[in-house]
Design a protein around this motif. Sequence first.
Motif, PDB file in Angstrom:
ATOM      1  N   ILE A 177       0.838  -1.198   0.000  1.00 54.96           N
ATOM      2  CA  ILE A 177       0.000   0.000   0.000  1.00 54.96           C
ATOM      3  C   ILE A 177       0.874   1.250   0.000  1.00 54.96           C
ATOM      4  O   ILE A 177       0.593   2.233  -0.706  1.00 54.96           O
ATOM      5  N   GLY A 178       1.950   1.234   0.778  1.00 56.41           N
ATOM      6  CA  GLY A 178       2.866   2.374   0.800  1.00 56.41           C
ATOM      7  C   GLY A 178       3.475   2.628  -0.566  1.00 56.41           C
ATOM      8  O   GLY A 178       3.596   3.790  -1.009  1.00 56.41           O
ATOM      9  N   ASN A 179       3.850   1.557  -1.273  1.00 56.72           N
ATOM     10  CA  ASN A 179       4.412   1.709  -2.621  1.00 56.72           C
ATOM     11  C   ASN A 179       3.385   2.287  -3.586  1.00 56.72           C
ATOM     12  O   ASN A 179       3.707   3.146  -4.421  1.00 56.72           O
ATOM     13  N   ILE A 180       2.153   1.811  -3.503  1.00 59.18           N
ATOM     14  CA  ILE A 180       1.104   2.333  -4.390  1.00 59.18           C
ATOM     15  C   ILE A 180       0.822   3.797  -4.073  1.00 59.18           C
ATOM     16  O   ILE A 180       0.608   4.615  -4.982  1.00 59.18           O
ATOM     17  N   ASN A 181       0.813   4.153  -2.793  1.00 61.17           N
ATOM     18  CA  ASN A 181       0.639   5.562  -2.425  1.00 61.17           C
ATOM     19  C   ASN A 181       1.696   6.437  -3.097  1.00 61.17           C
ATOM     20  O   ASN A 181       1.404   7.530  -3.600  1.00 61.17           O
ATOM     21  N   GLU A 182       2.910   5.946  -3.105  1.00 63.86           N
ATOM     22  CA  GLU A 182       4.003   6.703  -3.719  1.00 63.86           C
ATOM     23  C   GLU A 182       3.789   6.841  -5.229  1.00 63.86           C
ATOM     24  O   GLU A 182       4.007   7.924  -5.802  1.00 63.86           O
ATOM     25  N   GLN A 183       3.334   5.760  -5.878  1.00 68.51           N
ATOM     26  CA  GLN A 183       3.066   5.816  -7.319  1.00 68.51           C
ATOM     27  C   GLN A 183       1.910   6.754  -7.629  1.00 68.51           C
ATOM     28  O   GLN A 183       1.946   7.495  -8.625  1.00 68.51           O
ATOM     29  N   ILE A 184       0.871   6.734  -6.806  1.00 72.20           N
ATOM     30  CA  ILE A 184      -0.272   7.626  -7.020  1.00 72.20           C
ATOM     31  C   ILE A 184       0.163   9.080  -6.879  1.00 72.20           C
ATOM     32  O   ILE A 184      -0.224   9.945  -7.680  1.00 72.20           O
ATOM     33  N   LEU A 185       0.967   9.348  -5.866  1.00 72.11           N
ATOM     34  CA  LEU A 185       1.458  10.716  -5.662  1.00 72.11           C
ATOM     35  C   LEU A 185       2.286  11.169  -6.862  1.00 72.11           C
ATOM     36  O   LEU A 185       2.159  12.310  -7.328  1.00 72.11           O
ATOM     37  N   PHE A 186       3.108  10.293  -7.417  1.00 66.87           N
ATOM     38  CA  PHE A 186       3.923  10.635  -8.587  1.00 66.87           C
ATOM     39  C   PHE A 186       3.039  10.886  -9.802  1.00 66.87           C
ATOM     40  O   PHE A 186       3.260  11.822 -10.576  1.00 66.87           O
ATOM     41  N   SER A 187       2.011  10.021  -9.967  1.00 62.80           N
ATOM     42  CA  SER A 187       1.144  10.169 -11.137  1.00 62.80           C
ATOM     43  C   SER A 187       0.348  11.459 -11.087  1.00 62.80           C
ATOM     44  O   SER A 187       0.041  12.052 -12.120  1.00 62.80           O
ATOM     45  N   GLN A 188       0.021  11.947  -9.908  1.00 58.98           N
ATOM     46  CA  GLN A 188      -0.736  13.190  -9.780  1.00 58.98           C
ATOM     47  C   GLN A 188       0.090  14.374 -10.255  1.00 58.98           C
ATOM     48  O   GLN A 188      -0.453  15.374 -10.726  1.00 58.98           O
ATOM     49  N   HIS A 189       1.395  14.266 -10.131  1.00 58.55           N
ATOM     50  CA  HIS A 189       2.273  15.357 -10.553  1.00 58.55           C
ATOM     51  C   HIS A 189       2.629  15.259 -12.036  1.00 58.55           C
ATOM     52  O   HIS A 189       2.981  16.260 -12.653  1.00 58.55           O
ATOM     53  N   SER A 190       2.574  14.053 -12.605  1.00 53.46           N
ATOM     54  CA  SER A 190       3.060  13.861 -13.968  1.00 53.46           C
ATOM     55  C   SER A 190       1.958  13.836 -15.020  1.00 53.46           C
ATOM     56  O   SER A 190       2.188  14.215 -16.165  1.00 53.46           O
ATOM     57  N   ASP A 200      -7.584   0.776  -7.913  1.00 49.45           N
ATOM     58  CA  ASP A 200      -8.172  -0.559  -7.758  1.00 49.45           C
ATOM     59  C   ASP A 200      -7.220  -1.492  -7.010  1.00 49.45           C
ATOM     60  O   ASP A 200      -7.638  -2.255  -6.132  1.00 49.45           O
ATOM     61  N   ALA A 201      -5.946  -1.440  -7.381  1.00 50.74           N
ATOM     62  CA  ALA A 201      -4.962  -2.302  -6.723  1.00 50.74           C
ATOM     63  C   ALA A 201      -4.881  -1.990  -5.234  1.00 50.74           C
ATOM     64  O   ALA A 201      -4.791  -2.894  -4.392  1.00 50.74           O
ATOM     65  N   ARG A 202      -4.926  -0.692  -4.898  1.00 59.17           N
ATOM     66  CA  ARG A 202      -4.862  -0.312  -3.483  1.00 59.17           C
ATOM     67  C   ARG A 202      -6.114  -0.752  -2.733  1.00 59.17           C
ATOM     68  O   ARG A 202      -6.035  -1.264  -1.605  1.00 59.17           O
ATOM     69  N   ASP A 203      -7.275  -0.572  -3.370  1.00 58.81           N
ATOM     70  CA  ASP A 203      -8.517  -1.016  -2.723  1.00 58.81           C
ATOM     71  C   ASP A 203      -8.532  -2.523  -2.525  1.00 58.81           C
ATOM     72  O   ASP A 203      -9.051  -3.025  -1.526  1.00 58.81           O
ATOM     73  N   ASN A 204      -7.974  -3.258  -3.489  1.00 57.97           N
ATOM     74  CA  ASN A 204      -7.902  -4.716  -3.338  1.00 57.97           C
ATOM     75  C   ASN A 204      -7.043  -5.096  -2.138  1.00 57.97           C
ATOM     76  O   ASN A 204      -7.356  -6.035  -1.397  1.00 57.97           O
ATOM     77  N   LEU A 205      -5.949  -4.361  -1.940  1.00 62.48           N
ATOM     78  CA  LEU A 205      -5.083  -4.635  -0.792  1.00 62.48           C
ATOM     79  C   LEU A 205      -5.790  -4.305   0.521  1.00 62.48           C
ATOM     80  O   LEU A 205      -5.685  -5.045   1.503  1.00 62.48           O
ATOM     81  N   VAL A 227      -3.825   4.389   6.369  1.00 63.60           N
ATOM     82  CA  VAL A 227      -4.528   3.169   6.781  1.00 63.60           C
ATOM     83  C   VAL A 227      -4.326   2.961   8.278  1.00 63.60           C
ATOM     84  O   VAL A 227      -3.193   2.963   8.764  1.00 63.60           O
ATOM     85  N   MET A 228      -5.450   2.780   8.986  1.00 65.96           N
ATOM     86  CA  MET A 228      -5.409   2.510  10.419  1.00 65.96           C
ATOM     87  C   MET A 228      -6.105   1.180  10.692  1.00 65.96           C
ATOM     88  O   MET A 228      -7.115   0.867  10.058  1.00 65.96           O
ATOM     89  N   ILE A 229      -5.574   0.413  11.623  1.00 70.47           N
ATOM     90  CA  ILE A 229      -6.139  -0.893  11.945  1.00 70.47           C
ATOM     91  C   ILE A 229      -6.495  -0.959  13.429  1.00 70.47           C
ATOM     92  O   ILE A 229      -6.008  -0.163  14.232  1.00 70.47           O
ATOM     93  N   GLY A 230      -7.336  -1.942  13.751  1.00 69.78           N
ATOM     94  CA  GLY A 230      -7.698  -2.153  15.165  1.00 69.78           C
ATOM     95  C   GLY A 230      -8.399  -0.957  15.761  1.00 69.78           C
ATOM     96  O   GLY A 230      -9.378  -0.433  15.209  1.00 69.78           O
TER      97      GLY A 230
END
Length: 663
Positions: A177-190, A200-205, A227-230
């Motif tokens: 999820i952390g890796n996808i967050n980083e990719q999403i942040l990059f895509s928003q700038h590019s 979709d991949a993040r929601d699946n995770l 993401v918060m748990i418990g």
Amino acid sequence: MTVNLYNTGVSGLLASQQQLATTGNNIANVNTEGYTRQRAEQNATTGIYSGGNIIGSGTYIEDISRVYDQFSYKEQLLSQTSLSNADSLNVDLGQLDQVMTFSGGAINSSIESFYEAINSISDNPSDLGLRNMAISQAKILSDDLNAINDDLNQMVKSTNGEIVEIADHISDISVQIGNINEQILFSQHSVQGQPNDLLDARDNLVNELSQYTSVNTIVDSLGVMTVMIGDGATLVAGSTSLSVGVQAGDPDPNQTVLSIVGPNSAVYLNGSSVGGALAAKYEFRDEHVAEVQSEMNRIAMAISGTINDAQHSGLDLNNEEGQNFFTDINTPLLEQSRVFASSKNSGNSEATVTITDISKIPTDEFMVEYNGTNYIMTNLTDNSTLDLGTQGSINSNAMDTYGFQFNEESGTPQAGDVFIIKPAHNSAALMGVTLTQASGVAASSAIEVTASNTNKGGASVEITNVSSATDAQQYAIDNNLAVEIYETTSGSFEYRVYNSVTSADIIPAESYVPGSGTTVQIPPSPATAIFEIEVDGLPSGSSAAAPEIFSIADAFGTGNNGNSVALGLTQEQGILNGGKNSFTQGLSISTATVGSAAKSAELTESTAQALFTQAYNRNQSTSGVNLDEEAANLLKYQQAYQAASQIISTANTIFDTLLAAVR
């Protein structure tokens, strides 16, 4: 005019092309797990001012977005967490129910067979073959209790292993999820537009994560998810991923605990409230298995202690006091194993627990904390507390309610030192048969009561307890024991215990109430009682000159079955839960409790499955691909594409006409 018409047609053609591509992508991914239906958002371009009018200039695709309902998606996550919790608990309790049904039945049969052998000895006390049979059946009984303890220990180990696997899986999901967050942040700038496949991949995770624990998410304006748990512990913050670690429990290493682990620190995570399959594992291990294991230990302790006490009340074939049939319930090893000292204790105090009354032993666990002055004991089930007294001066009476004694053995405690007490711990694991000689079965009673032939009324004297058979036997011989019971005046009754040879009082005349069953300790206080008798009934004598007399004398004989009869009666005797339940009743209650919990878990799982199906279908009705709808869209956008082509064709014809006119 022709150029504008041409541009308008091209824009419509391109828009229809993207609509067709989006629809085709939806159809292609109809069976893709976790795919969210996409939609091309089409808008009109800004019109052109001409001739005093604003003329439309075509269309464009503003964005390709997911058809996403966050409320139905979150409902699906919650339902998934509940379903995973119920499903895991259902599977585990089903296994525990099978173990209890099989092993509990074996233990019950072993108890029956053991007592059948004891009752056979009552029929023929001198038969060594029958005595050997009793020892063999005792070995089978102890082996069965050892076996169920091993099964339960294996369940604990297996559950701990599953907890580690789940924690590792959660940690892997956190990284992804952390890796996808980083990719999403990059895509928003590019690029402009939503990174739908990444979302979709993040929601699946996140959906997968919800199987193991309850999940809450927050998405910021840049599309980055926290993401918060418990109970709200942060697992992922932007591109920073934390992990879930598993550590050995303290003071009990088998009660492993969770923590959120970061680069420089770790924060405790409550496994029982984290939700999902992970919480189910903790509930199964710390509640259901722990309760069954404690009950099996308590039953093993009750059997060992009761049979051993009965042995000590009688005499074997060698006219010696019967020795322990099973392992002593207060061996040094057992006393030590009942206390778990925290590794964080700053003092060096060591403690043990001695069992004083089997009938009072609960299945609860206790925490003893030294506050610098006193030891304070807390029942971890109901949080009630007891002040046990100061260091070096523990109040032994304080724990009478629970039937055990907390003992300081060595060392000095420091304020804040903590000990966990499990009163029946290891009783099933360490239970064994210590009696090896058939002649050692104490079938003969040590002493017996004989009523005088001159007795006319309904007075009675019964031996109710013998703490030491040989001491009782010798005391009766040395003191020529006898008991007189008589009515002094109308409605008033007395008894006395005396030496029948010298007539000297051992216990001078004391009053009693018929029907009350007055217990008399012999020898009397302040001496330590060797045995007890119960005086009761209505004598016919009206004065000391006409009493009803009972003699208490040595009863040993190879044909005497008095103690084996008493030993056999312990099968139906109330021992557990304050004397309310026998061994087999306690076993049946435990088996029924597990069976009821397993059935309840099965029903809960069915309900959770139905609720999840409803939530999933609601979410799919919005976000899922409907082939009928997409087929209609495909036809619509195909027709729009063809119509846009005709606009371009018309623009070309007009343009060609204009060119021909000026040639």
